[in-house]
Design an enzyme around this catalytic site. Structure first.
Site, short mmCIF file in Angstrom:
data_model
loop_
_atom_site.label_atom_id
_atom_site.label_comp_id
_atom_site.label_asym_id
_atom_site.label_seq_id
_atom_site.Cartn_x
_atom_site.Cartn_y
_atom_site.Cartn_z
N SER A 1 2.82 -2.37 10.23
CA SER A 1 4.31 -2.35 10.58
C SER A 1 4.93 -3.58 10.38
O SER A 1 5.93 -4.01 10.80
CB SER A 1 4.90 -2.03 11.97
OG SER A 1 4.37 -0.41 12.22
N ASN B 1 0.85 -1.15 0.02
CA ASN B 1 0.06 0.08 0.06
C ASN B 1 0.82 1.28 0.04
O ASN B 1 1.54 1.54 1.01
CB ASN B 1 -0.92 0.07 1.12
CG ASN B 1 -1.78 1.31 1.38
OD1 ASN B 1 -1.74 1.98 0.29
ND2 ASN B 1 -2.32 1.58 2.47
N TRP B 2 0.94 1.96 -1.18
CA TRP B 2 1.82 2.98 -1.40
C TRP B 2 1.29 4.21 -0.64
O TRP B 2 2.06 5.15 -0.38
CB TRP B 2 2.09 3.11 -2.75
CG TRP B 2 3.06 2.55 -3.50
CD1 TRP B 2 3.47 1.22 -3.01
CD2 TRP B 2 3.76 2.26 -4.73
NE1 TRP B 2 4.36 0.68 -3.94
CE2 TRP B 2 4.54 1.32 -5.05
CE3 TRP B 2 3.33 3.46 -5.80
CZ2 TRP B 2 5.09 1.32 -6.30
CZ3 TRP B 2 4.11 3.20 -7.13
CH2 TRP B 2 4.89 2.14 -7.06
N LYS B 3 0.15 4.07 -0.07
CA LYS B 3 -0.48 5.43 0.45
C LYS B 3 -0.49 6.63 -0.60
O LYS B 3 -0.08 6.34 -1.76
CB LYS B 3 0.03 5.55 1.64
CG LYS B 3 -0.21 4.52 2.71
CD LYS B 3 0.07 4.81 4.18
CE LYS B 3 0.45 3.67 5.10
NZ LYS B 3 -0.05 3.67 6.34
N GLY C 1 2.54 -1.26 4.18
CA GLY C 1 2.79 0.26 4.08
C GLY C 1 4.25 0.60 3.76
O GLY C 1 4.73 0.33 2.65
N GLY C 2 4.78 1.40 4.69
CA GLY C 2 6.17 1.75 4.65
C GLY C 2 7.12 0.91 3.77
O GLY C 2 7.79 1.33 3.13
N GLU D 1 -5.81 -5.04 10.40
CA GLU D 1 -4.59 -3.98 10.69
C GLU D 1 -5.05 -3.31 11.76
O GLU D 1 -5.75 -2.17 11.74
CB GLU D 1 -4.87 -2.82 9.33
CG GLU D 1 -4.64 -3.71 8.16
CD GLU D 1 -3.79 -2.52 7.28
OE1 GLU D 1 -2.81 -2.78 6.66
OE2 GLU D 1 -4.45 -1.67 7.05
N HIS E 1 -9.65 1.48 4.86
CA HIS E 1 -8.43 1.46 5.30
C HIS E 1 -8.43 2.37 6.60
O HIS E 1 -9.39 3.32 6.54
CB HIS E 1 -7.41 2.02 4.46
CG HIS E 1 -5.93 1.95 4.90
ND1 HIS E 1 -5.42 3.10 6.09
CD2 HIS E 1 -4.94 1.03 4.73
CE1 HIS E 1 -4.14 2.74 6.30
NE2 HIS E 1 -3.85 1.47 5.65
N GLU F 1 -7.02 4.81 7.71
CA GLU F 1 -6.92 6.26 7.37
C GLU F 1 -7.93 6.85 6.53
O GLU F 1 -8.41 8.01 6.83
CB GLU F 1 -5.80 6.55 6.55
CG GLU F 1 -4.39 6.13 7.48
CD GLU F 1 -3.04 5.66 6.63
OE1 GLU F 1 -3.15 5.81 5.54
OE2 GLU F 1 -2.38 5.00 7.26
N GLY G 1 2.10 2.25 10.66
CA GLY G 1 2.98 3.32 10.56
C GLY G 1 3.76 3.61 11.72
O GLY G 1 4.44 4.87 11.87
C1 PEP Z 1 -0.99 0.14 5.58
O1 PEP Z 1 -1.11 1.37 5.29
O2 PEP Z 1 -1.80 -0.51 5.52
C2 PEP Z 1 0.11 -0.34 6.56
C3 PEP Z 1 0.10 -1.50 7.10
O3 PEP Z 1 0.92 0.46 6.93
P1 PEP Z 1 2.65 0.18 7.60
O4 PEP Z 1 3.06 -1.03 7.00
O5 PEP Z 1 3.34 1.46 7.26
O6 PEP Z 1 2.09 0.07 9.28
#
Ligand code: PEP
Length: 247
Positions: free
Chosen positions: A209, A9-11, A230-231, A165, A94, A96, A171
């Site tokens: 994470s 997930n590049w956001k 994500g990251g 999640e 999500h 966010e 994040g």
């Molecule tokens: C996400 O945005 O779905 C996510 C899991 O982010 P991260 O891996 O950065 O925690």
């Protein structure tokens, strides 16, 4: 056993130049096909990504989809539009979007339904906040979020992907322990089994994470069928290590 699915997930990250370099590095290092791989990218880059991943095993994903088919919904993108750009997956719900865009369980369920109607697989995100976990409400929250999607989608539920999640792990660098994650994944699997005879084929991803160091242990859990990353999906070597851990 089903293949694991690792979805990035590049956001709201990327640029034409950075995407080009990242995808080329991924394609150069992709291990042999023991897991499915997807990139959920900002929609403006779907055409670019469609060209970059053509002929490879990387699937394309979007980060949201409208609950509506077409019409006066400024700023939204329909499932049919995503499909035209080769999109296989769309993240819905999500945390966010639930937090910053006020998306309710019902709206998330309607988005999942709209994705399915267009032949796009929704990746339905569920997860509790830290306050909800500390109040002992984790199960209640994730079951309520998933129940709305089950209710709206009936027998089609076996076509979705679920992502657990925990909001406190996204994040933040804090990961749910493999045992904590498995416990919730087990709850979700039981709920899916009560709704569908085909629940075993549903992928339940862990997200929060996930990184090169913790992926193998998380992915070894019986009900963790992959990751939503994500990251770490923005760094080719890290994402490739997670893909390798899923093999
Ligand atoms: C996400 O945005 O779905 C996510 C899991 O982010 P991260 O891996 O950065 O925690």
């Amino acid at each position: 056993m089903k293949k694991k699915l690792i979805a990035g997930n590049w956001k709201m990250n990327g640029s034409l130049a950075a995407n080009d370099a990242l995808v080329k590095a991924l394609l150069a290092g992709l291990p042999a096909g023991a897991s499915d791989v997807a990139l959920c990218v900002p929609s403006v880059y779907l055409a670019q990504l469609q060209d970059l991943v053509r002929g490879s095993r990387i699937e394309l994903g979007a980060q949201d989809v409208s609950a509506h088919e077409s019409g006066a919904y400024t700023g939204e993108l329909s499932g049919a539009m995503l499909k035209e750009f080769g999109v296989r997956y769309a993240i819905v719900g999500h945390s966010e979007r639930r937090l910053y865009h006020g998306e309710s369980d019902q709206l998330v369920a309607a988005k999942a339904k709209s994705a399915l109607a267009s032949g796009v697989t929704p990746i339905v995100c569920v997860g509790e906040t830290l306050a909800e976990r500390e109040a002992g409400k984790t199960e209640e929250v994730v079951k309520r979020q998933l129940a709305a999607v089950i209710h709206a989608n009936g027998h089609c539920i076996s076509e979705i992907v679920v992502a657990y999640e925990p909001v406190w792990a996204i994040g933040t660098g804090k990961t749910a322990s493999p045992e904590q994650a498995q416990q919730v994944h087990g709850v979700l699997r039981t709920q899916l089994k009560a709704a569908s005879a085909q629940a075993d084929r549903i992928h339940i991803l862990y997200g929060g994470s996930m990184n090169a160091a913790n992926a193998a242990q998380l992915l070894a859990q019986p009900d963790i069928d992959g990751g939503l990353v994500g990251g770490a999906s923005l760094k080719a070597q890290d994402f490739l290590s997670i893909i390798a851990a899923a093999a």
